[in-house]
Design a protein around this motif. Structure first.
Motif, PDB file in Angstrom:
ATOM      1  N   HIS A  88       0.854  -1.200   0.000  1.00 21.18           N
ATOM      2  CA  HIS A  88       0.000   0.000   0.000  1.00 21.18           C
ATOM      3  C   HIS A  88       0.885   1.243   0.000  1.00 21.18           C
ATOM      4  CE1 HIS A  88      -2.785   2.937   2.229  1.00 21.18           C
ATOM      5  NE2 HIS A  88      -3.096   2.942   0.943  1.00 21.18           N
ATOM      6  N   CYS A 102      -0.310  -5.307   8.234  1.00 26.21           N
ATOM      7  CA  CYS A 102       0.381  -4.020   8.202  1.00 26.21           C
ATOM      8  C   CYS A 102      -0.145  -3.148   9.345  1.00 26.21           C
ATOM      9  CB  CYS A 102       0.149  -3.326   6.857  1.00 26.21           C
ATOM     10  SG  CYS A 102       0.999  -1.739   6.756  1.00 26.21           S
ATOM     11  N   HIS A 105      -2.271   0.772   8.054  1.00 27.23           N
ATOM     12  CA  HIS A 105      -3.679   0.930   7.659  1.00 27.23           C
ATOM     13  C   HIS A 105      -4.390  -0.418   7.634  1.00 27.23           C
ATOM     14  CE1 HIS A 105      -1.215   4.053   5.570  1.00 27.23           C
ATOM     15  NE2 HIS A 105      -2.021   4.817   6.281  1.00 27.23           N
TER      16      HIS A 105
HETATM   17  S1  FES Z   1       1.015   1.033   4.328  1.00 24.06           S
HETATM   18 FE1  FES Z   1       0.289  -0.933   4.739  1.00 24.06          FE
HETATM   19  S2  FES Z   1      -1.826  -0.717   4.722  1.00 24.06           S
HETATM   20 FE2  FES Z   1      -1.107   1.235   4.288  1.00 24.06          FE
END
Ligand code: FES
Length: 158
Positions: A88, A102, A105
């Motif tokens: 992401h 992660c 987010h």
């Molecule tokens: S950086 Fe991993 S979900 Fe946004």
């Protein structure tokens, strides 16, 4: 006058031969440069020695935080080097019982690095794996982007 024509024809042939020679030298130079670049690229591989193959137990995930990778050894012995970088926005994913999550987010990924929940939309990158003289070597210079997992991504040692 006829002698002059002969000289012109000879000069033309000579010019043609010169042009062909120059083009041949240019082509040789280009091919030599290309093969040198390929060799240099191969030598620039950043191979990380993760350790002895026998030290990686089936069904386990091994973190290598400083190298930004997880090395997974699946039950069938297949090896997969998965990048810790979330697809992401690049945060570092953490391994859990279901795969990876992660902290930024909340994207989650299965044990093969495929997306289970967004906002990430692409599977975690992987790195090529080789086993040399019983040592697991990971090519950190060549991360592989992928849409999902397929069995050909696993490395097996016979
Ligand atoms: S950086 Fe991993 S979900 Fe946004």
């Amino acid at each position: 006058m006829e002698d002059l024509k002969k000289i012109k024809l000879t000069r033309r042939q000579w010019l043609k031969a010169l042009i062909i020679s120059i083009l041949s030298i240019e082509l040789m130079y280009v091919f030599t440069s290309l093969s040198k670049n390929n060799l240099r690229r191969k030598q620039n591989k950043s191979m990380y020695n993760a350790g002895k193959l026998s030290s990686f137990q089936p069904g386990q995930v091994y973190p290598f935080g400083t190298q930004k990778l997880y090395l997974s050894r699946f039950e069938d012995g297949g090896l997969l080097a998965i990048s810790t970088r979330c697809t992401h926005l690049g945060c570092m994913v953490q391994a859990n019982d279901n795969g990876f999550v992660c902290p930024c987010h909340a994207s989650s990924f299965n044990q093969y690095g495929e997306v289970l929940s967004s906002p990430a939309i692409r599977a975690l990158d992987i790195f090529p794996v080789e086993v040399e003289k019983g040592m697991v070597m990971v090519d950190l210079s060549s991360p592989i982007k992928r849409k999902g997992f397929d069995k050909s991504q696993l490395h097996y040692e016979s």
